[in-house]
Design a protein around this motif. Structure first.
Motif, PDB file in Angstrom:
ATOM      1  N   VAL A 134       0.863  -1.183   0.000  1.00  0.00           N
ATOM      2  CA  VAL A 134       0.000   0.000   0.000  1.00  0.00           C
ATOM      3  C   VAL A 134       0.899   1.232   0.000  1.00  0.00           C
ATOM      4  N   ALA A 135       0.575   2.185  -0.850  1.00  0.00           N
ATOM      5  CA  ALA A 135       1.328   3.429  -0.921  1.00  0.00           C
ATOM      6  C   ALA A 135       0.382   4.605  -0.736  1.00  0.00           C
ATOM      7  N   THR A 136       0.936   5.743  -0.323  1.00  0.00           N
ATOM      8  CA  THR A 136       0.157   6.962  -0.191  1.00  0.00           C
ATOM      9  C   THR A 136       0.745   8.038  -1.084  1.00  0.00           C
ATOM     10  N   THR A 137      -0.132   8.835  -1.651  1.00  0.00           N
ATOM     11  CA  THR A 137       0.265  10.011  -2.426  1.00  0.00           C
ATOM     12  C   THR A 137      -0.168  11.236  -1.656  1.00  0.00           C
ATOM     13  N   SER A 138       0.789  12.040  -1.239  1.00  0.00           N
ATOM     14  CA  SER A 138       0.497  13.257  -0.507  1.00  0.00           C
ATOM     15  C   SER A 138       0.896  14.434  -1.367  1.00  0.00           C
ATOM     16  N   ALA A 139      -0.085  15.121  -1.930  1.00  0.00           N
ATOM     17  CA  ALA A 139       0.184  16.274  -2.791  1.00  0.00           C
ATOM     18  C   ALA A 139      -0.480  17.517  -2.219  1.00  0.00           C
ATOM     19  N   ASP A 140      -1.805  17.486  -2.115  1.00  0.00           N
ATOM     20  CA  ASP A 140      -2.577  18.513  -1.440  1.00  0.00           C
ATOM     21  C   ASP A 140      -3.908  17.888  -1.054  1.00  0.00           C
ATOM     22  N   LEU A 141      -4.771  18.657  -0.430  1.00  0.00           N
ATOM     23  CA  LEU A 141      -6.018  18.094   0.080  1.00  0.00           C
ATOM     24  C   LEU A 141      -6.913  17.543  -1.016  1.00  0.00           C
ATOM     25  N   HIS A 142      -6.684  17.974  -2.269  1.00  0.00           N
ATOM     26  CA  HIS A 142      -7.547  17.551  -3.356  1.00  0.00           C
ATOM     27  C   HIS A 142      -6.986  16.371  -4.142  1.00  0.00           C
ATOM     28  N   GLN A 143      -5.750  15.978  -3.870  1.00  0.00           N
ATOM     29  CA  GLN A 143      -5.130  14.934  -4.666  1.00  0.00           C
ATOM     30  C   GLN A 143      -4.543  13.805  -3.832  1.00  0.00           C
ATOM     31  N   ASP A 144      -4.690  13.827  -2.511  1.00  0.00           N
ATOM     32  CA  ASP A 144      -4.135  12.763  -1.685  1.00  0.00           C
ATOM     33  C   ASP A 144      -4.866  11.459  -1.986  1.00  0.00           C
ATOM     34  N   ARG A 145      -4.090  10.412  -2.257  1.00  0.00           N
ATOM     35  CA  ARG A 145      -4.653   9.122  -2.653  1.00  0.00           C
ATOM     36  C   ARG A 145      -3.969   8.005  -1.878  1.00  0.00           C
ATOM     37  N   MET A 146      -4.609   6.831  -1.873  1.00  0.00           N
ATOM     38  CA  MET A 146      -3.995   5.621  -1.337  1.00  0.00           C
ATOM     39  C   MET A 146      -4.062   4.555  -2.415  1.00  0.00           C
ATOM     40  N   LEU A 147      -2.937   3.886  -2.637  1.00  0.00           N
ATOM     41  CA  LEU A 147      -2.808   2.908  -3.709  1.00  0.00           C
ATOM     42  C   LEU A 147      -2.661   1.510  -3.115  1.00  0.00           C
ATOM     43  N   PHE A 148      -3.588   0.618  -3.479  1.00  0.00           N
ATOM     44  CA  PHE A 148      -3.547  -0.770  -3.022  1.00  0.00           C
ATOM     45  C   PHE A 148      -3.061  -1.636  -4.187  1.00  0.00           C
ATOM     46  N   PHE A 149      -1.901  -2.243  -4.042  1.00  0.00           N
ATOM     47  CA  PHE A 149      -1.321  -3.091  -5.077  1.00  0.00           C
ATOM     48  C   PHE A 149      -1.885  -4.504  -4.923  1.00  0.00           C
ATOM     49  N   THR A 150      -2.378  -5.063  -6.023  1.00  0.00           N
ATOM     50  CA  THR A 150      -3.023  -6.378  -5.987  1.00  0.00           C
ATOM     51  C   THR A 150      -2.497  -7.247  -7.130  1.00  0.00           C
ATOM     52  N   ALA A 151      -2.880  -8.512  -7.090  1.00  0.00           N
ATOM     53  CA  ALA A 151      -2.612  -9.375  -8.242  1.00  0.00           C
ATOM     54  C   ALA A 151      -3.363  -8.816  -9.450  1.00  0.00           C
ATOM     55  N   THR A 152      -2.854  -9.096 -10.630  1.00  0.00           N
ATOM     56  CA  THR A 152      -3.483  -8.575 -11.837  1.00  0.00           C
ATOM     57  C   THR A 152      -4.542  -9.520 -12.377  1.00  0.00           C
ATOM     58  N   ARG A 153      -5.490  -8.953 -13.096  1.00  0.00           N
ATOM     59  CA  ARG A 153      -6.445  -9.771 -13.827  1.00  0.00           C
ATOM     60  C   ARG A 153      -5.799 -10.348 -15.082  1.00  0.00           C
ATOM     61  N   GLY A 154      -4.584  -9.894 -15.369  1.00  0.00           N
ATOM     62  CA  GLY A 154      -3.825 -10.480 -16.465  1.00  0.00           C
ATOM     63  C   GLY A 154      -4.103  -9.853 -17.812  1.00  0.00           C
ATOM     64  N   THR A 155      -3.414 -10.360 -18.821  1.00  0.00           N
ATOM     65  CA  THR A 155      -3.573  -9.900 -20.198  1.00  0.00           C
ATOM     66  C   THR A 155      -3.761 -11.125 -21.081  1.00  0.00           C
ATOM     67  N   PRO A 156      -4.952 -11.717 -21.067  1.00  0.00           N
ATOM     68  CA  PRO A 156      -5.166 -12.961 -21.816  1.00  0.00           C
ATOM     69  C   PRO A 156      -4.997 -12.758 -23.312  1.00  0.00           C
ATOM     70  N   GLU A 157      -4.452 -13.775 -23.965  1.00  0.00           N
ATOM     71  CA  GLU A 157      -4.271 -13.707 -25.413  1.00  0.00           C
ATOM     72  C   GLU A 157      -5.621 -13.656 -26.127  1.00  0.00           C
ATOM     73  N   ASP A 158      -6.585 -14.358 -25.571  1.00  0.00           N
ATOM     74  CA  ASP A 158      -7.925 -14.367 -26.149  1.00  0.00           C
ATOM     75  C   ASP A 158      -8.714 -13.205 -25.558  1.00  0.00           C
ATOM     76  N   GLU A 159      -9.030 -12.209 -26.378  1.00  0.00           N
ATOM     77  CA  GLU A 159      -9.732 -11.032 -25.889  1.00  0.00           C
ATOM     78  C   GLU A 159     -11.090 -11.382 -25.308  1.00  0.00           C
ATOM     79  N   ASP A 160     -11.693 -12.507 -25.738  1.00  0.00           N
ATOM     80  CA  ASP A 160     -12.988 -12.899 -25.194  1.00  0.00           C
ATOM     81  C   ASP A 160     -12.889 -13.286 -23.720  1.00  0.00           C
ATOM     82  N   GLU A 161     -11.647 -13.589 -23.278  1.00  0.00           N
ATOM     83  CA  GLU A 161     -11.454 -13.961 -21.890  1.00  0.00           C
ATOM     84  C   GLU A 161     -11.172 -12.747 -21.006  1.00  0.00           C
ATOM     85  N   TRP A 162     -11.028 -11.584 -21.625  1.00  0.00           N
ATOM     86  CA  TRP A 162     -10.739 -10.382 -20.845  1.00  0.00           C
ATOM     87  C   TRP A 162     -11.969  -9.964 -20.059  1.00  0.00           C
TER      88      TRP A 162
END
Length: 245
Positions: A134-162
């Motif tokens: 987990v990361a935090t972005t501290s810029a100002d009161l209007h842009q402060d964010r929290m980032l949750f890093f997770t496993a990816t849904r991936g990039t399947p070769e078959d677009e129908d599986e996306w």
């Protein structure tokens, strides 16, 4: 192993809260390099990004709308790498550079307003649900964010599986997602440690050595927290990748 040990020691150092002095690199180039290498070792693909220059951005665009928040090249998706030698060369070429991590390759990022993220972390902890980095972005009161890093849904070769998702966030569509953003294929997140204009920072709250959770295990808590955050009237504007650079 030595780098991992130093990284773990850094995570245990006292902090002054999100956005405080978290050792993001000012005056400590060795520690900053260790943190970036730790992220690469965890499998996060890195690419160089702009950095603060005076009151603006190091890029050559006059009035850059996202100063120090965007990649230096439009080829960032093909540049992104976990190769430590390449990352070291980028750092040697521009020691002040920030870095982005390309999502949808090895990981995704669930990106929420900071207040909503804090609420979600509390609820996830009470429920015994493990979160990953987990990361935090501290810029100002209007842009402060929290980032949750997770496993990816991936990039399947078959677009129908996306698996399409209305929350998918690409650099050019960030304005459409002021609440919860899901950075997956074709998007990126600014990687700690990073500097933003003024006293802004992007810093690790929980480091990248943590296992990546399934995004669905966090989604309900994050969605509920964002809804409560919006209902309380704290919704804010966000900024997009400067397409016209």
């Amino acid at each position: 192993m030595e780098r991992k040990g130093r990284f773990s020691q850094w995570l245990r150092r006292p902090r002054s809260g999100a956005g405080g002095d978290t050792g993001t690199g000012a005056g400590a180039p060795g520690a900053r390099e260790d943190l970036l290498m730790a992220a690469a070792a965890a499998g996060f693909p890195l690419a160089p990004a702009a950095h603060p220059s005076g009151y603006g951005c190091s890029c050559d665009r006059i009035g850059c709308p996202t100063p120090a928040r965007h990649p230096v090249s439009f080829a960032w998706q093909t540049q992104a790498t976990t190769d430590p030698e390449k990352v070291a060369r980028w750092l040697a070429g521009d020691p002040e550079a920030n870095f982005i991590t390309a999502t949808g390759i090895a990981h995704d990022v669930l990106d929420v307003p900071l207040a909503a993220g804090r609420l979600a972390l509390e609820r996830l902890g009470e429920a015994g649900i493990e979160v990953g980095p987990v990361a935090t972005t501290s810029a100002d009161l209007h842009q402060d964010r929290m980032l949750f890093f997770t496993a990816t849904r991936g990039t399947p070769e078959d677009e129908d599986e996306w698996w399409p998702c209305e929350l998918d966030c690409h650099p050019e569509t960030m304005d459409e997602h002021p609440g919860l953003r899901w950075h997956c294929r074709g998007s990126y997140a600014l990687l700690p440690p990073a500097r933003l204009p003024g006293d802004g920072r992007v810093a690790w709250l929980l480091g990248p050595e943590r296992p990546l959770p399934d995004p669905l295990s966090l989604l309900e808590s994050l969605t509920d927290a964002c809804a409560r955050f919006a209902d309380e009237g704290h919704e804010h504007e966000s900024h997009a990748w400067p397409i016209g650079r």
